[in-house]
Design a protein around this motif. Structure first.
Motif, PDB file in Angstrom:
ATOM      1  N   MET A  72       0.707   3.093  -3.382  1.00 37.95           N
ATOM      2  CA  MET A  72      -0.313   3.077  -2.339  1.00 37.95           C
ATOM      3  C   MET A  72      -1.706   3.185  -2.951  1.00 37.95           C
ATOM      4  O   MET A  72      -2.626   2.442  -2.589  1.00 37.95           O
ATOM      5  N   PHE A  73      -1.872   4.117  -3.903  1.00 40.03           N
ATOM      6  CA  PHE A  73      -3.143   4.263  -4.588  1.00 40.03           C
ATOM      7  C   PHE A  73      -3.503   2.972  -5.319  1.00 40.03           C
ATOM      8  O   PHE A  73      -4.647   2.510  -5.266  1.00 40.03           O
ATOM      9  N   ALA A  74      -2.523   2.395  -6.032  1.00 37.47           N
ATOM     10  CA  ALA A  74      -2.783   1.172  -6.785  1.00 37.47           C
ATOM     11  C   ALA A  74      -3.226   0.039  -5.859  1.00 37.47           C
ATOM     12  O   ALA A  74      -4.182  -0.695  -6.154  1.00 37.47           O
ATOM     13  N   ALA A  75      -2.530  -0.122  -4.738  1.00 36.08           N
ATOM     14  CA  ALA A  75      -2.876  -1.195  -3.806  1.00 36.08           C
ATOM     15  C   ALA A  75      -4.256  -0.979  -3.187  1.00 36.08           C
ATOM     16  O   ALA A  75      -5.066  -1.914  -3.091  1.00 36.08           O
ATOM     17  N   LEU A  76      -4.536   0.258  -2.770  1.00 31.14           N
ATOM     18  CA  LEU A  76      -5.854   0.548  -2.208  1.00 31.14           C
ATOM     19  C   LEU A  76      -6.947   0.394  -3.261  1.00 31.14           C
ATOM     20  O   LEU A  76      -8.085   0.030  -2.931  1.00 31.14           O
ATOM     21  N   ASN A  77      -6.621   0.655  -4.524  1.00 35.61           N
ATOM     22  CA  ASN A  77      -7.599   0.441  -5.594  1.00 35.61           C
ATOM     23  C   ASN A  77      -7.969  -1.028  -5.720  1.00 35.61           C
ATOM     24  O   ASN A  77      -9.129  -1.362  -6.005  1.00 35.61           O
ATOM     25  N   PHE A 145       3.564  -1.909   1.646  1.00 37.90           N
ATOM     26  CA  PHE A 145       2.140  -1.628   1.825  1.00 37.90           C
ATOM     27  C   PHE A 145       1.495  -2.665   2.748  1.00 37.90           C
ATOM     28  O   PHE A 145       0.717  -2.321   3.646  1.00 37.90           O
ATOM     29  N   VAL A 146       1.831  -3.919   2.537  1.00 37.10           N
ATOM     30  CA  VAL A 146       1.284  -4.993   3.375  1.00 37.10           C
ATOM     31  C   VAL A 146       1.623  -4.754   4.846  1.00 37.10           C
ATOM     32  O   VAL A 146       0.772  -4.911   5.727  1.00 37.10           O
ATOM     33  N   LEU A 148       2.100  -1.980   6.386  1.00 34.48           N
ATOM     34  CA  LEU A 148       1.280  -0.880   6.913  1.00 34.48           C
ATOM     35  C   LEU A 148      -0.142  -1.347   7.203  1.00 34.48           C
ATOM     36  O   LEU A 148      -0.699  -1.038   8.265  1.00 34.48           O
ATOM     37  N   ILE A 149      -0.736  -2.077   6.278  1.00 32.44           N
ATOM     38  CA  ILE A 149      -2.129  -2.488   6.438  1.00 32.44           C
ATOM     39  C   ILE A 149      -2.274  -3.467   7.599  1.00 32.44           C
ATOM     40  O   ILE A 149      -3.228  -3.388   8.384  1.00 32.44           O
ATOM     41  N   LYS A 150      -1.345  -4.386   7.723  1.00 32.45           N
ATOM     42  CA  LYS A 150      -1.426  -5.363   8.818  1.00 32.45           C
ATOM     43  C   LYS A 150      -1.296  -4.689  10.181  1.00 32.45           C
ATOM     44  O   LYS A 150      -1.880  -5.143  11.168  1.00 32.45           O
ATOM     45  N   LYS A 151      -0.555  -3.612  10.229  1.00 24.39           N
ATOM     46  CA  LYS A 151      -0.345  -2.933  11.511  1.00 24.39           C
ATOM     47  C   LYS A 151      -1.417  -1.886  11.808  1.00 24.39           C
ATOM     48  O   LYS A 151      -1.858  -1.747  12.955  1.00 24.39           O
ATOM     49  N   TYR A 152      -1.875  -1.172  10.768  1.00 23.91           N
ATOM     50  CA  TYR A 152      -2.745  -0.017  11.006  1.00 23.91           C
ATOM     51  C   TYR A 152      -4.136  -0.121  10.401  1.00 23.91           C
ATOM     52  O   TYR A 152      -4.987   0.729  10.681  1.00 23.91           O
ATOM     53  N   GLY A 153      -4.405  -1.112   9.557  1.00 18.35           N
ATOM     54  CA  GLY A 153      -5.715  -1.208   8.945  1.00 18.35           C
ATOM     55  C   GLY A 153      -5.945  -0.117   7.912  1.00 18.35           C
ATOM     56  O   GLY A 153      -5.007   0.513   7.421  1.00 18.35           O
ATOM     57  N   VAL A 154      -7.213   0.101   7.575  1.00 17.92           N
ATOM     58  CA  VAL A 154      -7.592   1.134   6.607  1.00 17.92           C
ATOM     59  C   VAL A 154      -8.814   1.876   7.111  1.00 17.92           C
ATOM     60  O   VAL A 154      -9.540   1.384   7.979  1.00 17.92           O
ATOM     61  N   VAL A 285       8.418  -0.471   7.690  1.00 18.47           N
ATOM     62  CA  VAL A 285       8.038  -0.831   9.059  1.00 18.47           C
ATOM     63  C   VAL A 285       9.101  -1.753   9.654  1.00 18.47           C
ATOM     64  O   VAL A 285       9.314  -2.864   9.156  1.00 18.47           O
ATOM     65  N   VAL A 286       9.767  -1.291  10.688  1.00 18.42           N
ATOM     66  CA  VAL A 286      10.729  -2.146  11.386  1.00 18.42           C
ATOM     67  C   VAL A 286       9.973  -3.328  11.995  1.00 18.42           C
ATOM     68  O   VAL A 286       8.982  -3.149  12.701  1.00 18.42           O
TER      69      VAL A 286
END
Length: 446
Positions: A72-77, A145-146, A148-154, A285-286
């Protein structure tokens, strides 16, 4: 017929050990200083220079502390690198805790849905035993990770900062897992009683409500909207009011995550190059993005990473960080420790053998931010870690090209850098792997 260890055999071993005069010196050194200190190759330390011909400006490293959220840290970086450049921000971080909250909540639902999906399977069968072994954890994969981001943003880190339990996740994980296993008992019981699908889902929703409560106690409640104030590197003040996490992602990150694909190197006989793979029961994410990999040879994987770095874009990658590495030096190199010469034994295994015989899997995710090229061939790589600035060189590591060959398993690449042949290969329907396949491992290293 099994043969026991006899006194005579032990006498032979003792004689063999003591006939070599150097063994006493090695024994004293290992006993006093440890195996790594005795086996350390100083030439390798000197050779791993933290200088690179191709390098991306990235800023200070983040710190996941006592949690397994490296992926998660790596992707957000990788997002942060883009934001820093585009909006002239200084030492800006996105909230890892916000993404962590939704990951744990979604993993709880994914687990409970898996329990319902396998309710007719025997409790002592391999599949159910595997599902129950870890209901949820900190670790993850790029495609998770993808989702999560598509559903909830940052959101920015200042909006939902770290908490005690986000940075020290063991107790929270153990409590959630205990609760989820208890919920599994109840769901399987309700299923065996013949309860309807609607009744099972209502029971599951009650369980998820309690998980949400636990997560909110421990991590805080994720914001639906927030205000964002910042001053850029030119000392200009900016303000955004009542921004949603999805709108923030669209404006400040703006990356189309569908453009990125997972490329792996798994040189085992059951995974031909040029084929795609997915893993059963792997996800968070289901209804989210399924995990999907394209398997290629190592030279292809590295050339794709080089192309992306040359275009000033960092590369998320997964590896087995505990192999031949040193946190103090910030070095990952197969030549760093000569265990075979020191201990007088052979330890060599091929990458294929290590995967097949459980010696190595992907354990950690970091970011490639540079590479040193000699005649366009890589000799070493610059790695941004997420263990804070007190390890390595202010948090950065140098990885030898040979280490990358042996212990790197995955990179995430923009499809723009794939050849037409690779794009076509990625579009194939993936072959399903069993949940316990090595390629189903999650990056979780603390």
């Amino acid at each position: 017929m099994a043969n026991e260890i006899t006194t005579q055999l032990l006498e032979v071993f003792t004689a063999n050990f003591n006939e070599k005069s150097t063994n006493k010196i090695i024994k004293n050194t290992v006993m006093k200083s440890g195996i790594d200190a005795a086996a350390e190759n100083n030439d390798a330390v000197v050779a791993m220079n933290h200088v690179f011909s191709e390098e991306i400006t990235t800023g200070a490293v983040a710190n996941q502390k006592q949690s397994g959220r490296c992926w998660m840290f790596a992707a957000l970086n990788t997002f942060r690198h883009k934001i820093l450049e585009t909006f002239k921000l200084k030492d800006f971080e996105l909230s890892q805790n916000y993404t962590n909250f939704w990951d744990k909540f979604e993993k709880a639902n994914f687990f409970l849905e898996s329990v319902l999906k396998t309710a007719e399977e025997p409790l002592d069968g391999r599949l159910v035993s595997w599902i129950m072994s870890t209901p949820q954890q900190d670790g993850g994969q790029w495609d998770m990770f993808v989702s999560l981001i598509k559903k909830y943003g940052v959101v920015p880190k200042q909006v939902m900062p770290e908490t005690f339990q986000s940075e020290n996740s063991r107790r929270l994980n153990s409590i959630i897992n205990r609760k989820l296993r208890r919920d599994a008992v109840k769901l399987r019981g309700l299923f065996s009683e013949g309860k309807s699908e609607a009744e099972l889902q209502r029971a599951k929703e009650d369980m998820l409500s309690e998980v949400y409560q636990i997560l909110t106690f421990a991590l805080g409640e994720p914001p639906k909207t927030f205000d964002f104030d910042y001053r850029d590197a030119d000392d200009v003040f900016h303000r955004e009011e009542k921004v949603t996490p999805q709108a923030f992602y669209k404006k400040y990150v703006g990356i189309d995550l569908e453009d990125y694909v997972s490329i792996i190197n798994a040189p085992t006989k059951d995974k031909p190059y040029g084929k795609t793979f997915t893993v059963q029961f792997l996800g968070n994410v289901v209804g989210g993005k399924p995990v999907k990999y394209l398997n290629v040879d190592m030279d292809t994987l590295k050339q794709l990473a080089i192309k992306q770095i040359k275009e000033n874009e960092s590369v998320w990658f997964g590896c087995d960080v505990g192999q031949s590495s040193n946190r103090d030096y910030g070095i990952m190199d197969t030549a760093l420790f000569d265990y075979e010469e020191t201990l007088g034994t052979s330890l060599h295994m091929t990458k294929e053998e290590r995967l097949d015989y459980k010696e190595s899997v992907m354990t950690h995710a970091m970011v490639l931010t540079g590479v040193n090229l000699v005649d366009e061939q890589p000799t070493r790589w610059k790695v941004e870690n997420s263990w804070g600035n007190k390890v390595g060189k202010k948090g950065y590591f140098v990885m030898s090209d040979k280490w990358m060959d042996e212990y790197t398993y995955q990179v995430v690449i923009n499809k723009a850098y794939l050849s037409d042949e690779l794009k076509k290969a990625f579009d194939q329907e993936p072959i399903q792997l069993k949940p316990w396949d090595p390629m189903g491992s999650l990056a979780f290293m603390k």
